[in-house]
Design a protein around this motif. Structure first.
Motif, mmCIF file in Angstrom:
data_model
loop_
_atom_site.group_PDB
_atom_site.id
_atom_site.type_symbol
_atom_site.label_atom_id
_atom_site.label_comp_id
_atom_site.label_asym_id
_atom_site.label_seq_id
_atom_site.Cartn_x
_atom_site.Cartn_y
_atom_site.Cartn_z
ATOM 1 N N SER A 1 54.517 -26.356 -61.328
ATOM 2 C CA SER A 1 55.945 -26.333 -61.653
ATOM 3 C C SER A 1 56.178 -26.101 -63.140
ATOM 4 O O SER A 1 57.083 -25.357 -63.530
ATOM 5 C CB SER A 1 56.598 -27.650 -61.231
ATOM 6 N N GLY A 2 55.382 -26.741 -63.982
ATOM 7 C CA GLY A 2 55.530 -26.572 -65.430
ATOM 8 C C GLY A 2 55.229 -25.167 -65.879
ATOM 9 O O GLY A 2 55.936 -24.599 -66.715
ATOM 10 N N TYR B 1 62.055 -29.642 -59.850
ATOM 11 C CA TYR B 1 60.779 -30.345 -59.972
ATOM 12 C C TYR B 1 60.970 -31.832 -59.682
ATOM 13 O O TYR B 1 60.214 -32.440 -58.920
ATOM 14 C CB TYR B 1 60.163 -30.153 -61.365
ATOM 15 N N TYR C 1 55.282 -32.824 -67.304
ATOM 16 C CA TYR C 1 55.871 -31.551 -66.868
ATOM 17 C C TYR C 1 56.573 -30.852 -68.035
ATOM 18 O O TYR C 1 56.416 -29.654 -68.258
ATOM 19 C CB TYR C 1 56.865 -31.811 -65.724
ATOM 20 N N VAL D 1 52.637 -30.864 -61.077
ATOM 21 C CA VAL D 1 53.116 -30.758 -62.461
ATOM 22 C C VAL D 1 52.708 -29.419 -63.057
ATOM 23 O O VAL D 1 53.534 -28.707 -63.640
ATOM 24 C CB VAL D 1 52.549 -31.903 -63.339
ATOM 25 N N GLN E 1 63.811 -27.874 -63.827
ATOM 26 C CA GLN E 1 63.393 -29.263 -63.998
ATOM 27 C C GLN E 1 64.025 -30.144 -62.928
ATOM 28 O O GLN E 1 63.368 -31.037 -62.384
ATOM 29 C CB GLN E 1 63.732 -29.802 -65.386
#
Length: 194
Positions: free
Chosen positions: A160-161, A181, A104, A157, A178
């Motif tokens: 969200s990343g 996440y 991520y 991942v 983060q």
């Protein structure tokens, strides 16, 4: 005045490290769409043929970049084959979680690289493939429907990343994203009882 093909401009060679560092800088500057061997060669002051010696083609460049950027995600990931019995479930969960959090962070740091790999499927090799294979092995040993859950976790991942990339430069927002996440990841892993 033209120079012979494949020869460095201005009498200097180019290293793989310089190629990858410059390509990452170009991606960081938002030139993901313009990251071609020709544009990279121009930035480096060499001919495009000079790059082919090091990375082959565009897909090779992306593979080399992903190997550099995503290698950290594999650090401390352990081997799925070393998991042992069910008593190691906490270790398995920690390994899966650590791998996904590090991945991520790499996606959030270099979103243009992730998007370029999506657009160039033949670049999906090397470390990128190793991350997927490692996660597949972990999932196979711990859950029913391992491929489905692997894909859900990897898509989580990526989504969200890539979303976190919009917060770059805002440390508080980056940290908050983060944390969100990781909370969502923990919820998913709890559902899997991993």
């Amino acid at each position: 005045m033209s120079r012979p093909r494949g020869r460095p401009a201005h009498g200097k060679g180019v290293t793989l490290d310089a190629i990858l560092s410059t390509a990452l800088a170009m991606l960081d500057e938002g030139e993901g769409d313009g990251l071609s061997l020709r544009a990279l060669a121009a930035r480096l002051g060499v001919t495009p043929m000079s790059l082919y010696h090091h990375v082959g083609d565009h897909a090779g460049l992306l593979r080399a970049l992903s190997d550099r950027v995503y290698a950290q995600a594999l650090e401390d990931a352990g081997d799925a084959g070393d998991a042992g019995d069910a008593g190691d479930a906490a270790d398995h969960r920690a390994e899966i979680r650590g791998l996904l959090v590090r991945y991520y962070q790499a996606v959030a740091r270099y979103p243009q690289l992730t998007l370029a790999i999506f657009a160039t499927p033949e670049s999906f090799e090397g470390v990128t493939r190793q991350i997927t294979d490692r996660l597949t092995a972990f999932m196979t040993e711990t859950v029913a429907a391992p491929i489905l859950w692997r894909d859900i976790l990897i898509d989580h991942v990526h989504g969200s990343g890539l979303a976190a990339a919009s917060a770059r430069g805002d440390v508080a927002k980056t940290q908050r994203l983060q944390e969100q996440y990781e909370l969502a990841l923990d919820s998913l892993l709890n559902q899997l009882a991993v």
